[in-house]
Design an enzyme around this catalytic site. Structure first.
Site, PDB file in Angstrom:
ATOM      1  CG  ASN A 212      17.905 -11.287  35.101  1.00  0.00           C
ATOM      2  OD1 ASN A 212      17.973 -12.505  35.104  1.00  0.00           O
ATOM      3  ND2 ASN A 212      18.762 -10.528  34.402  1.00  0.00           N
ATOM      4  CG  ASP A 309      21.584  -5.732  22.398  1.00  0.00           C
ATOM      5  OD1 ASP A 309      21.970  -6.899  22.158  1.00  0.00           O
ATOM      6  OD2 ASP A 309      20.382  -5.422  22.464  1.00  0.00           O
ATOM      7  CB  ILE A 310      26.088  -9.383  24.079  1.00  0.00           C
ATOM      8  CG1 ILE A 310      26.557  -8.736  25.382  1.00  0.00           C
ATOM      9  CG2 ILE A 310      27.103 -10.401  23.592  1.00  0.00           C
ATOM     10  CD1 ILE A 310      26.500  -9.663  26.588  1.00  0.00           C
ATOM     11  CG  PHE A 326      16.281 -17.112  24.117  1.00  0.00           C
ATOM     12  CD1 PHE A 326      17.303 -17.703  23.382  1.00  0.00           C
ATOM     13  CD2 PHE A 326      15.318 -17.942  24.696  1.00  0.00           C
ATOM     14  CE1 PHE A 326      17.366 -19.087  23.232  1.00  0.00           C
ATOM     15  CE2 PHE A 326      15.369 -19.317  24.556  1.00  0.00           C
ATOM     16  CZ  PHE A 326      16.386 -19.889  23.820  1.00  0.00           C
ATOM     17  CE  LYS A 344      17.972  -6.955  20.958  1.00  0.00           C
ATOM     18  NZ  LYS A 344      18.539  -7.354  22.246  1.00  0.00           N
TER      19      LYS A 344
HETATM   20  N1  CTP Z   1      20.834  -9.385  25.073  1.00  0.00           N
HETATM   21  C1  CTP Z   1      22.189  -9.206  24.931  1.00  0.00           C
HETATM   22  N2  CTP Z   1      22.804  -8.131  25.507  1.00  0.00           N
HETATM   23  C2  CTP Z   1      22.117  -7.255  26.231  1.00  0.00           C
HETATM   24  C3  CTP Z   1      20.736  -7.433  26.410  1.00  0.00           C
HETATM   25  C4  CTP Z   1      20.124  -8.518  25.814  1.00  0.00           C
HETATM   26  O1  CTP Z   1      22.822 -10.029  24.276  1.00  0.00           O
HETATM   27  N3  CTP Z   1      22.729  -6.238  26.795  1.00  0.00           N
HETATM   28  C5  CTP Z   1      20.158 -10.506  24.410  1.00  0.00           C
HETATM   29  C6  CTP Z   1      19.590 -11.562  25.319  1.00  0.00           C
HETATM   30  O2  CTP Z   1      20.538 -12.593  25.567  1.00  0.00           O
HETATM   31  C7  CTP Z   1      18.401 -12.060  24.532  1.00  0.00           C
HETATM   32  C8  CTP Z   1      17.904 -10.819  23.841  1.00  0.00           C
HETATM   33  O3  CTP Z   1      19.045  -9.983  23.736  1.00  0.00           O
HETATM   34  O4  CTP Z   1      18.798 -12.960  23.522  1.00  0.00           O
HETATM   35  C9  CTP Z   1      16.857 -10.120  24.641  1.00  0.00           C
HETATM   36  O5  CTP Z   1      16.591  -8.894  24.030  1.00  0.00           O
HETATM   37  P1  CTP Z   1      16.278  -7.561  24.842  1.00  0.00           P
HETATM   38  O6  CTP Z   1      15.906  -6.555  23.849  1.00  0.00           O
HETATM   39  O7  CTP Z   1      17.367  -7.185  25.740  1.00  0.00           O
HETATM   40  O8  CTP Z   1      15.068  -8.014  25.706  1.00  0.00           O
HETATM   41  P2  CTP Z   1      14.730  -7.546  27.130  1.00  0.00           P
HETATM   42  O9  CTP Z   1      15.924  -7.531  28.012  1.00  0.00           O
HETATM   43  O10 CTP Z   1      13.609  -8.399  27.565  1.00  0.00           O
HETATM   44  O11 CTP Z   1      14.351  -6.029  26.959  1.00  0.00           O
HETATM   45  P3  CTP Z   1      13.131  -5.322  26.161  1.00  0.00           P
HETATM   46  O12 CTP Z   1      11.978  -6.258  26.220  1.00  0.00           O
HETATM   47  O13 CTP Z   1      12.984  -4.068  26.906  1.00  0.00           O
HETATM   48  O14 CTP Z   1      13.596  -5.122  24.748  1.00  0.00           O
END
Ligand code: CTP
Length: 409
Positions: A212, A309-310, A326, A344
């Site tokens: 991205n 999802d970390i 974020f 979360k």
């Molecule tokens: N994050 C993470 N691990 C992932 C995906 C996201 O730690 N595999 C964290 C990012 O660092 C950020 C937050 O989760 O703090 C973003 O949330 P996320 O739900 O993943 O948002 P988007 O990727 O924008 O996806 P969506 O809007 O579809 O929920």
């Protein structure tokens, strides 16, 4: 009262057109309560007169290394011992090169070479954007950063030469704010911060990946600010072109899986976890061992699976840090951010719009910060200024009882 009140600031001016902004810089430093002395290189005097700086600083201006009058009073050794901080603004490519190799061929470089270790050395670079990006300048900048100098800017914008790019000197008001921060008491002294930043890359085959547009700038700014406020920062970073913020220890990763493993390795003793990385939500189910060849005009389907999802994993740990996530959104900012906060189980979520001229690759941003009982809007500013403002909000919301929180789910 400004943190600069009573501080002794030595302003070094080298020969760039941005030197015309230095009288305002001197005035602002003095308004903040600092005493200012000025040293100019020979080239600087072609852009602005010593008399102007003498009038604004209310002190004699120093220009020569071998000056009988100066040696009797304020020679290079005295000047270097006098200062609490040296700010070189503008710092030209030539000045940075001379500092990087340790030249002592004029008063400014000589006094920088004999600074006591307690004295802060700060540079505000200003040059044409091609010069700033040149390999030699990048190498000099990195050398100086590893020696502990503080870099203020440069910023992106229209340049004196008529071109546009990264190389403008920070405005005097920003330089004073940046200097002030270095003298602010260490809000997070000794506390462990874990910060993720940048994009991840999910391999399709040995030469292709899904990723991205994240530049990592926001996460790096938070790491720099937290470190300047005394935190012990571990920065787990996806691929970026950014230098490691001073004081932070950096772990480089590529994929979401690597980022997760690195985070879980170090999260145990952390007080604060800030997930700023744009982690890929999906990865190819399988990575082809060889470069995938196209097959005529046939369409191709890539089968993806979810990454771990970390943020949610850290938030779900039984003994966990204060967790900040974020949310980068193109629509329904507040609703989406609050969904992440609750879904979360976060302590705080930081939302920002992406697209337009803000967000991923920009030097500026604007943030909306939400937590269970409140919210705060941080209007458009540089990512570093926002990082400090965000850390102040976090500091006010951190539980008082020291390190990791024990959460009963
Ligand atoms: N994050 C993470 N691990 C992932 C995906 C996201 O730690 N595999 C964290 C990012 O660092 C950020 C937050 O989760 O703090 C973003 O949330 P996320 O739900 O993943 O948002 P988007 O990727 O924008 O996806 P969506 O809007 O579809 O929920």
């Amino acid at each position: 009262m400004s943190a600069l009140s009573g501080k002794r600031i030595l302003l070094g001016i080298s020969g760039g057109i941005a030197a015309y902004k230095t009288p305002e810089l001197v005035r602002r430093l003095r308004d903040a309560g600092a005493t200012v002395r000025v040293v100019m290189t020979q080239a600087a005097t072609a852009f602005i007169t010593p008399l102007t700086l003498q009038a604004t600083s209310a002190n004699p201006v120093h220009t020569a290394l071998l000056d009988h009058a100066a040696e009797a009073g304020m020679g290079h050794i005295e000047l270097s011992r006098w200062a609490d901080a040296v700010l070189v603004a503008p710092a030209t490519a030539d000045l940075m090169a001379r500092l990087a190799v340790g030249m002592a061929d004029d008063l400014l470089t000589t006094l920088c070479l004999c600074l006591p270790t307690r004295t802060l050395l700060c540079l505000a670079p200003a040059m044409n954007h091609v010069m700033w990006a040149a390999g030699a300048t990048v190498a000099n900048r990195d050398t100086l950063l590893t020696r502990g100098i503080h870099l203020f800017g440069p910023t992106h914008g229209k340049q004196a030469c008529g071109e546009t790019g990264l190389g403008r000197m920070e405005e005097p008001i920003q330089l004073v704010a940046a200097l002030e921060r270095l003298f602010v008491p260490k809000l997070f002294a000794g506390q462990q911060f874990l910060i993720t930043a940048g994009p991840t890359r999910e391999a399709i085959d040995p030469v292709r990946f899904l990723s991205n547009r994240s530049s990592g700038k926001m996460g790096y700014a938070i790491a720099a600010a937290a470190s300047a406020l005394g935190a012990e920062v571990t920065l787990v970073s996806g691929p970026t072109n950014l230098p490691t913020p001073q004081g932070a220890s950096r772990i480089n990763v590529v994929s979401a899986k690597e980022m997760r493993d690195a985070v879980l390795d170090v999260v145990n003793d952390c007080r604060v976890f800030i997930a700023c990385a744009a982690v890929a939500d999906y990865r190819p189910v399988a990575t082809a061992p060889q470069k995938i060849k196209k097959k005529g005009e046939q369409a191709m389907t890539l089968v993806l699976e979810r990454t771990e999802d970390i943020l949610a994993t850290v938030s779900g740990l039984p003994r966990r840090p204060f967790v900040v996530g974020f949310a980068a959104e193109t629509e329904n900012l507040e609703t989406n951010a609050l969904d992440k906060l609750q879904g979360k189980g976060l302590d705080m979520v930081v939302a920002n719009w992406v697209g337009g001229d803000l967000g991923f690759e920009s030097d500026d941003n604007a943030l909306q910060v939400y937590w269970a009982e409140g919210q705060q809007i941080l209007p458009r500013a540089s990512k570093l200024d926002l990082a400090y403002a965000l850390l102040e909000i976090i500091a006010n919301r951190l539980p008082a009882n020291g390190s990791p929180q024990l959460i009963t789910h």
